[in-house]
Scaffold this motif. Structure first.
Motif, PDB file in Angstrom:
ATOM      1  N   ASP A 237       0.828  -1.212   0.000  1.00 41.56           N
ATOM      2  CA  ASP A 237       0.000   0.000   0.000  1.00 41.56           C
ATOM      3  C   ASP A 237       0.858   1.256   0.000  1.00 41.56           C
ATOM      4  O   ASP A 237       0.505   2.265  -0.616  1.00 41.56           O
ATOM      5  CB  ASP A 237      -0.922   0.012   1.234  1.00 41.56           C
ATOM      6  N   VAL A 238       1.992   1.200   0.690  1.00 44.10           N
ATOM      7  CA  VAL A 238       2.835   2.390   0.831  1.00 44.10           C
ATOM      8  C   VAL A 238       3.816   2.543  -0.334  1.00 44.10           C
ATOM      9  O   VAL A 238       3.890   3.600  -0.960  1.00 44.10           O
ATOM     10  CB  VAL A 238       3.596   2.349   2.177  1.00 44.10           C
ATOM     11  N   VAL A 239       4.569   1.492  -0.653  1.00 46.94           N
ATOM     12  CA  VAL A 239       5.650   1.648  -1.636  1.00 46.94           C
ATOM     13  C   VAL A 239       5.207   1.415  -3.077  1.00 46.94           C
ATOM     14  O   VAL A 239       5.872   1.859  -4.013  1.00 46.94           O
ATOM     15  CB  VAL A 239       6.852   0.729  -1.317  1.00 46.94           C
ATOM     16  N   VAL A 240       4.086   0.708  -3.275  1.00 47.81           N
ATOM     17  CA  VAL A 240       3.591   0.471  -4.629  1.00 47.81           C
ATOM     18  C   VAL A 240       2.412   1.376  -4.946  1.00 47.81           C
ATOM     19  O   VAL A 240       2.402   2.086  -5.959  1.00 47.81           O
ATOM     20  CB  VAL A 240       3.186  -1.007  -4.831  1.00 47.81           C
ATOM     21  N   ALA A 241       1.402   1.364  -4.068  1.00 54.38           N
ATOM     22  CA  ALA A 241       0.202   2.163  -4.322  1.00 54.38           C
ATOM     23  C   ALA A 241       0.372   3.621  -3.920  1.00 54.38           C
ATOM     24  O   ALA A 241      -0.393   4.476  -4.352  1.00 54.38           O
ATOM     25  CB  ALA A 241      -0.997   1.560  -3.588  1.00 54.38           C
TER      26      ALA A 241
END
Length: 250
Positions: A237-241
Motif C-alpha cells: 500500500d505504501v511503496v507500490v500504491a
C-alpha cells in the motif's frame, strides 16, 4: 454372518462418502474449538471471515464456505461453515460482523452464504486482492530489492506458486519503506555519524520486522521469522500504491 459394511476407510463404489469424510465434515478429531451447539467459532475462522467480508463485500455477495476458505489462509472449509452456522444461531461473539447481515442462499448443497452490507464500506485496495507471490513481485519491482524468488511447487498433483524471500530482501524493502515515509530509527537519530542504510544492513530478521512495524505503525503478529501476507499488503500500500501510512495502520 458377513458384514454389510463395505470398506469404511475406502471410497464407496456407489459414489457415497466414507466414515473418515463424515467425521471430518463434522469436525471430529480437529483441534478447531468445535463444541456441539455451544460452538461459537474458532479464533482463526472468525478472523478469516471478518477479513473476507471487509475485502469482498461492497454491497451483497454470495459465497460458499469453500470459496471463502480458498480466499484466506490456513482455515478449513468445515471450520468456515460451522462458524457461519454458529453466527446464524447467535453464538458468535457480540459485535462480530456487525456491518453485514448473513443468511443462507436458498436450500443449496453445499451451503452458500449471503452477505449483505448494512454499514461501513468494503476495503477495495488492490493489495487486498493479491496473494503473496504477486505482492512480493510488485514490492520487489518498486523497491529494487534483491533476494526474492517465486517458484511453482506441486503436491498430490496440485500445483501452486510460493514466494521465498531472504533477510537481505527484507532489509532492502525496509530501507525503501523508511525512505518513503521519512522514518529515522532512534538509534540513527542519536548518532550523527550513523548511516541509516548501513545500520539497517546489520539488523537481524527479527529486528528488521520490529523496525518495519515502527515505520508503518503496524503490528505483525507471528511475523518474526518471515513477513506474513498482511504485512506485505501494508508495505504494498505504501511503496507500490503510494498510500499514506496512516491509511494502512491496523
Amino acid at each position: 454372518m458377513p458384514s454389510d459394511r463395505s470398506g469404511d476407510g475406502a471410497a464407496r463404489a456407489d459414489g457415497g462418502t466414507t466414515t473418515e469424510k463424515v467425521l471430518e465434515d463434522n469436525g471430529v478429531g480437529q483441534d478447531n474449538d468445535y463444541a456441539s451447539k455451544a460452538y461459537g467459532g474458532s479464533e482463526a475462522a472468525l478472523d478469516a471471515i471478518e477479513r473476507y467480508v471487509a475485502e469482498n463485500v461492497a454491497d451483497e455477495r454470495i459465497a460458499s464456505s469453500r470459496s471463502i476458505s480458498k480466499a484466506v489462509d490456513d482455515v478449513r472449509t468445515q471450520e468456515i461453515g460451522k462458524t457461519l452456522g454458529a453466527h446464524l444461531r447467535g453464538d458468535t461473539p457480540d459485535g462480530w460482523l456487525a456491518d453485514v447481515e448473513v443468511s443462507k442462499w436458498r436450500d443449496t448443497a453445499p451451503t452458500k452464504w449471503v452477505f449483505e452490507r448494512v454499514a461501513g464500506e468494503a476495503d477495495t485496495r488492490r493489495s487486498r486482492q493479491l496473494q503473496v507471490p504477486p505482492l512480493v513481485r510488485e514490492i520487489t519491482a518498486a523497491t529494487d530489492a534483491d533476494g526474492a524468488r517465486c517458484e511453482m511447487v506441486e503436491r498430490d498433483g496440485v500445483r501452486w506458486e510460493v514466494a521465498n524471500t531472504t533477510v537481505d530482501w527484507m532489509r532492502d524493502v525496509l530501507a525503501a519503506v523508511c525512505e518513503t515515509v521519512g522514518h529515522q530509527p532512534t538509534a540513527v537519530q542519536e548518532d550523527d555519524e550513523l548511516d541509516r542504510r548501513e545500520w539497517i544492513d546489520q539488523l537481524t530478521q527479527t529486528a528488521t520486522t520490529t523496525v518495519l512495524e515502527h515505520a508503518l505503525d503496524i503490528e505483525a503478529p507471528g511475523a518474526r521469522d518471515d513477513w506474513n501476507k498482511e504485512t506485505l499488503r501494508a508495505i504494498h500500500d505504501v511503496v507500490v500504491a503510494g498510500r499514506d501510512p496512516s491509511e494502512v495502520r491496523r
